[in-house]
Design a protein around this motif. Structure first.
Motif, PDB file in Angstrom:
ATOM      1  N   HIS A 113    -111.277  28.470  62.474  1.00  0.00           N
ATOM      2  CA  HIS A 113    -112.018  28.126  61.260  1.00  0.00           C
ATOM      3  C   HIS A 113    -111.637  26.747  60.750  1.00  0.00           C
ATOM      4  CE1 HIS A 113    -108.349  29.457  59.475  1.00  0.00           C
ATOM      5  NE2 HIS A 113    -108.754  29.168  58.262  1.00  0.00           N
ATOM      6  N   TYR A 114    -111.076  25.941  61.630  1.00  0.00           N
ATOM      7  CA  TYR A 114    -110.763  24.573  61.241  1.00  0.00           C
ATOM      8  C   TYR A 114    -110.573  23.753  62.507  1.00  0.00           C
ATOM      9  CZ  TYR A 114    -109.107  20.713  58.452  1.00  0.00           C
ATOM     10  OH  TYR A 114    -109.001  19.491  57.842  1.00  0.00           O
ATOM     11  N   LEU A 115    -110.968  22.494  62.473  1.00  0.00           N
ATOM     12  CA  LEU A 115    -110.725  21.595  63.596  1.00  0.00           C
ATOM     13  C   LEU A 115    -109.653  20.596  63.178  1.00  0.00           C
ATOM     14  CD1 LEU A 115    -111.740  20.757  66.484  1.00  0.00           C
ATOM     15  CD2 LEU A 115    -113.060  19.016  65.327  1.00  0.00           C
ATOM     16  N   ALA A 140    -114.105  10.849  56.338  1.00  0.00           N
ATOM     17  CA  ALA A 140    -113.170  11.620  55.506  1.00  0.00           C
ATOM     18  C   ALA A 140    -113.395  13.110  55.740  1.00  0.00           C
ATOM     19  CB  ALA A 140    -113.403  11.303  54.023  1.00  0.00           C
ATOM     20  N   GLY A 141    -112.363  13.886  55.456  1.00  0.00           N
ATOM     21  CA  GLY A 141    -112.515  15.343  55.489  1.00  0.00           C
ATOM     22  C   GLY A 141    -112.251  15.932  56.853  1.00  0.00           C
ATOM     23  N   GLU A 142    -112.858  17.087  57.094  1.00  0.00           N
ATOM     24  CA  GLU A 142    -112.557  17.816  58.326  1.00  0.00           C
ATOM     25  C   GLU A 142    -112.999  17.068  59.570  1.00  0.00           C
ATOM     26  OE1 GLU A 142    -113.319  22.045  58.126  1.00  0.00           O
ATOM     27  OE2 GLU A 142    -113.093  22.227  60.290  1.00  0.00           O
ATOM     28  N   ASP A 143    -113.895  16.096  59.416  1.00  0.00           N
ATOM     29  CA  ASP A 143    -114.311  15.273  60.556  1.00  0.00           C
ATOM     30  C   ASP A 143    -113.178  14.391  61.065  1.00  0.00           C
ATOM     31  OD1 ASP A 143    -116.830  16.205  60.795  1.00  0.00           O
ATOM     32  OD2 ASP A 143    -117.831  14.504  59.848  1.00  0.00           O
ATOM     33  N   GLY A 167    -102.491  26.592  54.621  1.00  0.00           N
ATOM     34  CA  GLY A 167    -103.502  27.152  53.725  1.00  0.00           C
ATOM     35  C   GLY A 167    -103.772  26.269  52.508  1.00  0.00           C
ATOM     36  N   GLY A 168    -105.036  26.077  52.190  1.00  0.00           N
ATOM     37  CA  GLY A 168    -105.410  25.320  50.991  1.00  0.00           C
ATOM     38  C   GLY A 168    -105.563  23.826  51.231  1.00  0.00           C
ATOM     39  N   ASN A 169    -105.015  23.340  52.362  1.00  0.00           N
ATOM     40  CA  ASN A 169    -105.030  21.897  52.577  1.00  0.00           C
ATOM     41  C   ASN A 169    -106.329  21.364  53.165  1.00  0.00           C
ATOM     42  OD1 ASN A 169    -102.522  21.787  51.557  1.00  0.00           O
ATOM     43  ND2 ASN A 169    -101.470  21.245  53.438  1.00  0.00           N
ATOM     44  N   GLY A 170    -107.248  22.253  53.531  1.00  0.00           N
ATOM     45  CA  GLY A 170    -108.536  21.797  54.066  1.00  0.00           C
ATOM     46  C   GLY A 170    -109.366  21.180  52.956  1.00  0.00           C
ATOM     47  N   VAL A 171    -109.539  21.929  51.882  1.00  0.00           N
ATOM     48  CA  VAL A 171    -110.338  21.436  50.760  1.00  0.00           C
ATOM     49  C   VAL A 171    -109.632  20.240  50.103  1.00  0.00           C
ATOM     50  CG1 VAL A 171    -111.223  22.048  48.474  1.00  0.00           C
ATOM     51  CG2 VAL A 171    -111.502  23.638  50.371  1.00  0.00           C
ATOM     52  N   ALA A 172    -108.279  20.316  50.031  1.00  0.00           N
ATOM     53  CA  ALA A 172    -107.537  19.188  49.451  1.00  0.00           C
ATOM     54  C   ALA A 172    -107.784  17.916  50.267  1.00  0.00           C
ATOM     55  CB  ALA A 172    -106.047  19.518  49.416  1.00  0.00           C
ATOM     56  N   ASN A 173    -107.737  18.040  51.588  1.00  0.00           N
ATOM     57  CA  ASN A 173    -107.997  16.884  52.461  1.00  0.00           C
ATOM     58  C   ASN A 173    -109.377  16.296  52.168  1.00  0.00           C
ATOM     59  OD1 ASN A 173    -108.445  15.140  54.670  1.00  0.00           O
ATOM     60  ND2 ASN A 173    -108.860  16.829  56.076  1.00  0.00           N
ATOM     61  N   SER A 174    -110.383  17.160  52.140  1.00  0.00           N
ATOM     62  CA  SER A 174    -111.755  16.661  51.982  1.00  0.00           C
ATOM     63  C   SER A 174    -111.971  16.008  50.617  1.00  0.00           C
ATOM     64  CB  SER A 174    -112.761  17.799  52.168  1.00  0.00           C
ATOM     65  OG  SER A 174    -112.645  18.296  53.479  1.00  0.00           O
ATOM     66  N   THR A 175    -111.401  16.594  49.565  1.00  0.00           N
ATOM     67  CA  THR A 175    -111.637  16.027  48.235  1.00  0.00           C
ATOM     68  C   THR A 175    -110.830  14.738  48.042  1.00  0.00           C
ATOM     69  OG1 THR A 175    -110.045  17.630  47.393  1.00  0.00           O
ATOM     70  CG2 THR A 175    -112.317  18.130  47.029  1.00  0.00           C
TER      71      THR A 175
HETATM   72  C1  FAD Z   1    -113.990  30.715  56.965  1.00  0.00           C
HETATM   73  C2  FAD Z   1    -113.288  29.495  56.426  1.00  0.00           C
HETATM   74  C3  FAD Z   1    -112.334  29.651  55.452  1.00  0.00           C
HETATM   75  C4  FAD Z   1    -111.670  28.542  54.934  1.00  0.00           C
HETATM   76  N1  FAD Z   1    -110.757  28.726  53.956  1.00  0.00           N
HETATM   77  C5  FAD Z   1    -110.154  27.665  53.397  1.00  0.00           C
HETATM   78  C6  FAD Z   1    -109.250  27.825  52.312  1.00  0.00           C
HETATM   79  O1  FAD Z   1    -108.977  28.936  51.861  1.00  0.00           O
HETATM   80  N2  FAD Z   1    -108.673  26.714  51.793  1.00  0.00           N
HETATM   81  C7  FAD Z   1    -108.945  25.470  52.244  1.00  0.00           C
HETATM   82  O2  FAD Z   1    -108.403  24.491  51.732  1.00  0.00           O
HETATM   83  N3  FAD Z   1    -109.806  25.288  53.282  1.00  0.00           N
HETATM   84  C8  FAD Z   1    -110.428  26.340  53.857  1.00  0.00           C
HETATM   85  N4  FAD Z   1    -111.308  26.149  54.886  1.00  0.00           N
HETATM   86  C9  FAD Z   1    -111.551  24.807  55.389  1.00  0.00           C
HETATM   87  C10 FAD Z   1    -112.418  24.016  54.410  1.00  0.00           C
HETATM   88  O3  FAD Z   1    -113.417  24.855  53.874  1.00  0.00           O
HETATM   89  C11 FAD Z   1    -113.094  22.840  55.146  1.00  0.00           C
HETATM   90  O4  FAD Z   1    -112.134  22.117  55.868  1.00  0.00           O
HETATM   91  C12 FAD Z   1    -113.756  21.881  54.151  1.00  0.00           C
HETATM   92  O5  FAD Z   1    -114.686  22.582  53.355  1.00  0.00           O
HETATM   93  C13 FAD Z   1    -114.459  20.769  54.915  1.00  0.00           C
HETATM   94  O6  FAD Z   1    -115.120  19.934  53.990  1.00  0.00           O
HETATM   95  P1  FAD Z   1    -115.856  18.622  54.458  1.00  0.00           P
HETATM   96  O7  FAD Z   1    -116.551  18.091  53.276  1.00  0.00           O
HETATM   97  O8  FAD Z   1    -114.888  17.748  55.184  1.00  0.00           O
HETATM   98  O9  FAD Z   1    -116.889  19.129  55.561  1.00  0.00           O
HETATM   99  P2  FAD Z   1    -118.101  20.152  55.376  1.00  0.00           P
HETATM  100  O10 FAD Z   1    -117.871  21.071  54.221  1.00  0.00           O
HETATM  101  O11 FAD Z   1    -118.314  20.757  56.731  1.00  0.00           O
HETATM  102  O12 FAD Z   1    -119.279  19.200  54.962  1.00  0.00           O
HETATM  103  C14 FAD Z   1    -120.022  18.492  55.925  1.00  0.00           C
HETATM  104  C15 FAD Z   1    -121.448  18.476  55.415  1.00  0.00           C
HETATM  105  O13 FAD Z   1    -122.233  17.602  56.267  1.00  0.00           O
HETATM  106  C16 FAD Z   1    -123.466  18.222  56.501  1.00  0.00           C
HETATM  107  N5  FAD Z   1    -123.999  17.650  57.748  1.00  0.00           N
HETATM  108  C17 FAD Z   1    -123.610  17.889  59.016  1.00  0.00           C
HETATM  109  N6  FAD Z   1    -124.335  17.191  59.883  1.00  0.00           N
HETATM  110  C18 FAD Z   1    -125.193  16.468  59.158  1.00  0.00           C
HETATM  111  C19 FAD Z   1    -126.211  15.529  59.471  1.00  0.00           C
HETATM  112  N7  FAD Z   1    -126.475  15.187  60.738  1.00  0.00           N
HETATM  113  N8  FAD Z   1    -126.921  14.985  58.462  1.00  0.00           N
HETATM  114  C20 FAD Z   1    -126.645  15.308  57.172  1.00  0.00           C
HETATM  115  N9  FAD Z   1    -125.709  16.195  56.795  1.00  0.00           N
HETATM  116  C21 FAD Z   1    -124.989  16.753  57.789  1.00  0.00           C
HETATM  117  C22 FAD Z   1    -123.163  19.699  56.600  1.00  0.00           C
HETATM  118  O14 FAD Z   1    -124.315  20.470  56.349  1.00  0.00           O
HETATM  119  C23 FAD Z   1    -122.128  19.854  55.492  1.00  0.00           C
HETATM  120  O15 FAD Z   1    -122.689  20.128  54.243  1.00  0.00           O
HETATM  121  C24 FAD Z   1    -111.980  27.250  55.415  1.00  0.00           C
HETATM  122  C25 FAD Z   1    -112.961  27.098  56.400  1.00  0.00           C
HETATM  123  C26 FAD Z   1    -113.600  28.204  56.900  1.00  0.00           C
HETATM  124  C27 FAD Z   1    -114.660  28.013  57.970  1.00  0.00           C
END
Ligand code: FAD
Length: 308
Positions: A77-79, A99-102, A113-121
């Motif tokens: 559930h995370y890369l 930025a973020g999970e990319d 735990g919790g550091n995914g959303v922290a990283n992205s924000t």
């Molecule tokens: C089941 C699960 C549980 C998790 N639990 C937690 C937790 O408890 N605590 C925590 O910190 N983290 C948790 N994570 C991880 C965390 O949710 C993510 O790492 C974080 O939300 C990633 O945010 P982001 O903005 O980097 O990417 P994303 O939220 O993936 O945002 C990327 C956005 O880009 C959009 N997009 C993609 N391709 C395109 C395109 N070609 N054109 C336009 N838009 C596009 C997508 O639709 C998406 O809205 C969890 C993840 C999963 C899957």
């Protein structure tokens, strides 16, 4: 869990995942193939108060997390990897910010735990500021490279040139390959088999397409393109995992279970070279904290010691 780690189920998630997976592999599972989590010894009311989101979500599905047992399995559930980026979110391509999970490198080998959303924000905010600073300094905007655009259109239009096929079955097959062969516990032979299967899924995908039609809100088309990215990423993950002959965080090799020397740590950089992948092991620069030290008092078994 205490058979696997003295911290029991409070061990880090990579350790807990491996413990669950080992139980599953040994056949000690519940009826749905997972293992049970039970929290009722903490007191159902306390569990409901402390973890209301999880308790409610389980309740919606008919499970009682607060007072009963819930069957669980590990899942991807995370890369942890991703685009190589600088602390201001700039990348090797001028004008491209990430930025973020990319992005890779924020969490090291194991996201806690919790550091995914922290990283992205946090990095999302930094990227926004960095882009706002960058734009006024641009003296001359570059003309778009037509060849790159043409190649992008060609790639995106490709599935319309092939007979429609079973994309979702192929996606499931790819997921199964990665779970079985490049999953929680890895070893050389399985990953080599996985690499061949990923190549075969790639060939299968390139032979099928989507029905020709409207390009607007065409979800099947998006599914095809997403699957192509998943196949590419699966290949990168497998090639990287094969090259790394040690075990760190979520990357655990049964044939190389040792962590190895942390001071000479390297990270894996993969770049595309036509159809080939170029792989480098890049030395990690420890700018702030070195292995065995921590900024948090009492952590890492030593008093805090910040590198000069
Ligand atoms: C089941 C699960 C549980 C998790 N639990 C937690 C937790 O408890 N605590 C925590 O910190 N983290 C948790 N994570 C991880 C965390 O949710 C993510 O790492 C974080 O939300 C990633 O945010 P982001 O903005 O980097 O990417 P994303 O939220 O993936 O945002 C990327 C956005 O880009 C959009 N997009 C993609 N391709 C395109 C395109 N070609 N054109 C336009 N838009 C596009 C997508 O639709 C998406 O809205 C969890 C993840 C999963 C899957």
């Amino acid at each position: 869990m205490t058979n696997y780690d003295a911290r029991g189920e409070r061990a880090t998630r990579d350790v807990v995942s491996r413990g669950i997976y080992a139980e599953m592999r040994a056949g000690r599972t519940g009826p749905m193939g997972g293992v049970y989590i039970q929290m009722s010894h903490l007191g159902p009311e306390k569990v409901a108060k402390t973890f209301p989101g999880m308790v409610n979500r389980c309740s919606d599905c008919g499970f009682d997390l607060a007072g009963g047992r819930v069957e669980v399995v590990p899942t991807a559930h995370y890369l942890m990897g991703g685009v190589e980026f600088n602390v201001d979110c700039s990348t090797a391509s001028p004008g491209l910010f990430a930025a973020g999970e990319d992005c890779g490198g924020v969490h090291g080998a194991n996201r806690l735990g919790g550091n995914g959303v922290a990283n992205s924000t946090v990095f999302g905010g930094i990227a926004g500021d960095a882009m706002a600073d960058y734009v006024p300094g641009v003296r001359q905007w570059k003309e778009p490279d037509r060849r790159v655009i043409e190649r992008g259109i060609e790639r995106a239009e490709y599935p319309f040139s092939k007979p429609a096929g079973a994309i979702h079955e192929l996606r499931d097959a790819l997921a199964q390959t990665m779970w079985d062969d490049v999953g929680v516990l890895r070893h050389d032979a399985a990953m080599r088999r996985g690499l061949e299967s990923v190549a075969s899924h790639h060939r299968a995908l390139m032979a099928i397409g989507v029905p020709d039609g409207d390009r607007r809100y065409n979800v099947t088309w998006h599914d095809w393109l997403n699957l192509q990215s998943l196949v590419d990423m699966s290949r990168v993950i497998t090639v990287s995992a094969l090259a790394r002959e040690d075990s760190r965080g979520a990357h655990f090799r049964e044939d190389f279970p040792e962590t190895g020397d942390l001071h000479s740590s390297r990270y894996t950089r993969v770049s595309a070279d036509g159809d080939d992948l170029r792989l480098e092991m890049v030395p990690v620069k420890f700018d702030i904290v070195r292995p065995g030290t921590s900024l948090i008092s009492g952590e890492a078994g030593q008093p805090p010691k910040v590198a000069a």
